[in-house]
Design an enzyme around this catalytic site. Structure first.
Site, PDB file in Angstrom:
ATOM      1  N   CYS A 380      26.608  36.180  92.798  1.00 34.08           N
ATOM      2  CA  CYS A 380      25.953  37.379  92.288  1.00 34.08           C
ATOM      3  C   CYS A 380      26.964  38.349  91.669  1.00 34.08           C
ATOM      4  O   CYS A 380      27.376  38.162  90.534  1.00 34.08           O
ATOM      5  CB  CYS A 380      25.110  38.021  93.389  1.00 34.08           C
ATOM      6  N   HIS A 503      21.777  33.706  94.866  1.00 31.33           N
ATOM      7  CA  HIS A 503      22.455  33.610  96.169  1.00 31.33           C
ATOM      8  C   HIS A 503      22.172  32.255  96.813  1.00 31.33           C
ATOM      9  O   HIS A 503      21.217  32.132  97.589  1.00 31.33           O
ATOM     10  CB  HIS A 503      21.929  34.711  97.105  1.00 31.33           C
ATOM     11  N   GLU A 505      23.507  30.895  99.217  1.00 26.18           N
ATOM     12  CA  GLU A 505      23.697  30.898 100.683  1.00 26.18           C
ATOM     13  C   GLU A 505      22.391  31.067 101.455  1.00 26.18           C
ATOM     14  O   GLU A 505      22.328  30.775 102.639  1.00 26.18           O
ATOM     15  CB  GLU A 505      24.710  31.971 101.092  1.00 26.18           C
TER      16      GLU A 505
HETATM   17  N1  GLN Z   1      25.382  45.072  91.956  1.00 27.41           N
HETATM   18  C1  GLN Z   1      24.974  43.932  91.233  1.00 27.41           C
HETATM   19  C2  GLN Z   1      23.578  44.073  90.654  1.00 27.41           C
HETATM   20  O1  GLN Z   1      22.805  44.877  91.104  1.00 27.41           O
HETATM   21  C3  GLN Z   1      25.095  42.674  92.055  1.00 27.41           C
HETATM   22  C4  GLN Z   1      24.151  42.602  93.196  1.00 27.41           C
HETATM   23  C5  GLN Z   1      24.520  41.567  94.220  1.00 27.41           C
HETATM   24  O2  GLN Z   1      25.647  41.085  94.260  1.00 27.41           O
HETATM   25  N2  GLN Z   1      23.617  41.229  95.116  1.00 27.41           N
HETATM   26  O3  GLN Z   1      23.224  43.375  89.731  1.00 27.41           O
END
Ligand code: GLN
Length: 532
Positions: A380, A503, A505
């Protein structure tokens, strides 16, 4: 039903998940509900620093990390309805009241709030085709917040008489000379009984196995048969807990009490644990995060990255290596030398995150991984920063950054109109399951063995379309896409450089590791073996 006494953090969630797994091993379909008596509607806005990670479900529910344990132990996929909070219950009751559905009656905790709690529990346990539903009440018996929930459970136990089994999890602390003290358990059971709930079984957490005399004493004072006092002594690993409870006779007692017969004998969990115990090699992963304190500190903020740790573990067991974690504080990297701080790492992982603090340190770690050909997995935020790093240092976009941190000359990561649609639908982030199409011949395709995948998301910002062409020309490959949205960024001319907007995970399971984690751990082992 699983309640807890004495203090929080006893491992009630793991105990509950283990009980579910034991019933599943006997051929039953098991699901789970976690009750969190806090007022928050969900865990979406809660700090991972205080509560551990926010777990994301397939339907986009942002929930307590215990739901992640349930998904991993029971190999199921849950939805937001499986996490009941005070906020959710009250907001529905208040909405109904405003619509006049209570026909002018005084709306009260009993029966209106308790009815709504029971309705939710019944609804979830009846849908989804499960035969057994675990209901875990967060917090400790005696907390003000949990009172309405315990009252609802008391009514439910009465109404569904014979079909509900209550397990109370307590603690027996040991004195310096090893004596196991039962008083805290006695008090906590007394508190439960004052609320009209008598436990059918007591699982007692303790350092060493409960002594027979401790069990007898607890049985006498708490009015349960001695066979229903189960030793929940410390295990080497959470995945060993089901087997330990089985050896303690928990399954036999529980099944007899609930008139359940074994439908089959599944051995996959035991096989997984055997595999875990036979691992004899290790690799070291540096996790560069914001919630870690001080570099190379043993295990800080364990829960903030729980699913990532578990995913690495699942992958490690499959590959035959134990994963040593190096927690690297991103802010420390900002001022230090990456090759010094990261020199013991066989691989580098940058996890999800929000906000500007620590991002420059994370970016430095990514640059080091890219240039020094150290295996890299970005999740992410870890993908967004990989794109930023590539934009700045390979494409010459000086000062490239994400719009998340304010104005920038080259917003390679930006808020897209897509986000506006999401906001209109009432959410603030792209949450839960979305598909990604994988490019022919890419690393992504190779590790997933599929053209189309579905993974879970939790983010706002996206790779900004005007920069995609330049980034790709210079060698960053967007190998997973969902229309305009970039889902995976990889570098081919590298031992392993893979990052995803989703994600992975959240979908890793014991015995079925998430493909990117598996490939990352395999690459680390391979690279380390080459360098020896
Ligand atoms: N801050 C970033 C976004 O909002 C990544 C979010 C995250 O890593 N879950 O896109």
């Amino acid at each position: 039903m699983i309640t807890g006494g004495v203090m929080s953090g006893l491992g009630k969630g793991i105990t509950a998940a283990s009980i579910g797994r034991l019933l599943m091993n006997k051929g039953y379909r098991v699901t789970a509900i976690k009750i969190d008596p806090y007022i928050n509607i969900d865990a979406g806005l809660m700090s991972p620093f205080q509560h551990g990670e926010v777990f994301v479900l397939k339907d986009g529910g942002e929930v307590d990390l215990d739901l992640g344990n349930y998904e991993r132990f029971l190999d199921i996929e849950l939805t937001r309805d499986h996490n009941i909070t005070t906020g959710k219950v009250y907001s529905i009751v208040i909405e109904k009241e405003r619509r006049g559905e209570y026909l002018g009656k005084t709306v009260q905790i009993i029966p209106h709030i308790t009815d709504e709690i029971k309705r939710r529990i019944r609804q979830v346990s009846r849908t989804g085709g499960c035969e057994i539903c675990l209901v875990e009440v967060g917090g400790t018996v005696g907390d003000i917040e949990s009172m309405p929930f315990l009252e609802a459970l008391r009514q439910l136990k009465y109404e569904e008489s014979g079909n509900i089994f209550l397990v109370h999890v307590t603690l027996a602390p040991s004195t310096i000379d090893g004596e196991q003290k039962t008083k805290p358990t006695q008090h906590s059971v007394k508190e439960l009984r004052e609320l009209g709930l008598q436990p059918d079984m007591i699982v007692v957490r303790c350092d060493e196995p409960l002594l027979p005399e401790t069990k007898t004493k607890i049985a006498h004072f708490c009015d349960v048969p001695v066979d229903a006092v189960i030793s929940g002594h410390n295990a080497k690993d959470i995945y060993e807990v089901p087997l330990q409870l089985e050896a303690e006779g928990l399954t036999r007692y529980l099944m007899k009490a609930m008139r359940l017969f074994p439908l089959e004998e599944r051995r996959d969990w035991k096989e997984f644990v055997n595999k875990m115990e036979s691992v004899n090699d290790k690799v070291t992963v540096a996790i560069v995060g914001k919630y870690t304190v001080g570099s190379q500190c043993a295990e800080p903020m364990e829960d903030a990255y729980l699913s990532i740790r578990e995913s690495l573990k699942h992958a490690g067991i499959e590959v035959g290596v134990k994963i040593e974690l190096l927690w690297i504080d991103a802010e420390e990297l900002e001022h230090g030398l990456p090759d010094q701080i990261l020199k013991y790492a066989d691989g580098i992982l940058v996890p999800g995150g929000f906000g500007a603090r620590g991002t420059e340190g994370k970016t430095k770690a990514i640059q080091y991984a890219r240039e020094c050909k150290v295996p890299y997995l970005g999740i992410c935020f870890g993908m967004q920063l990989a794109v930023i790093e590539f934009g700045r240092n390979v494409c010459g976009l000086e000062g490239a950054n994400s719009e998340e941190f304010g104005p920038t000359p080259y917003p390679v990561i930006a808020l897209l109109p897509e986000q506006e649609k999401i906001r209109q639908m009432g959410a603030s982030m792209r949450l839960g399951n979305y598909p990604a199409h994988l490019k022919e011949g890419s690393l992504a395709k190779k590790i997933y063995h599929s053209n189309e995948i579905v993974e879970r998301h939790r983010h706002r910002y996206e790779v900004n379309p005007p920069y995609i062409k330049l980034l790709e020309e210079k060698g960053l490959c967007f190998s997973g896409t969902n229309g305009e949205l970039m889902e995976i960024a990889e570098i081919t001319n590298h031992p392993f450089f893979f990052s995803s907007q989703f994600h992975p995970e959240m979908k890793s399971r014991p015995g079925r590791p998430s493909p990117p984690f598996l490939a990352f751990v395999e690459a680390m082992k391979k690279e380390r073996d080459i360098s020896i």
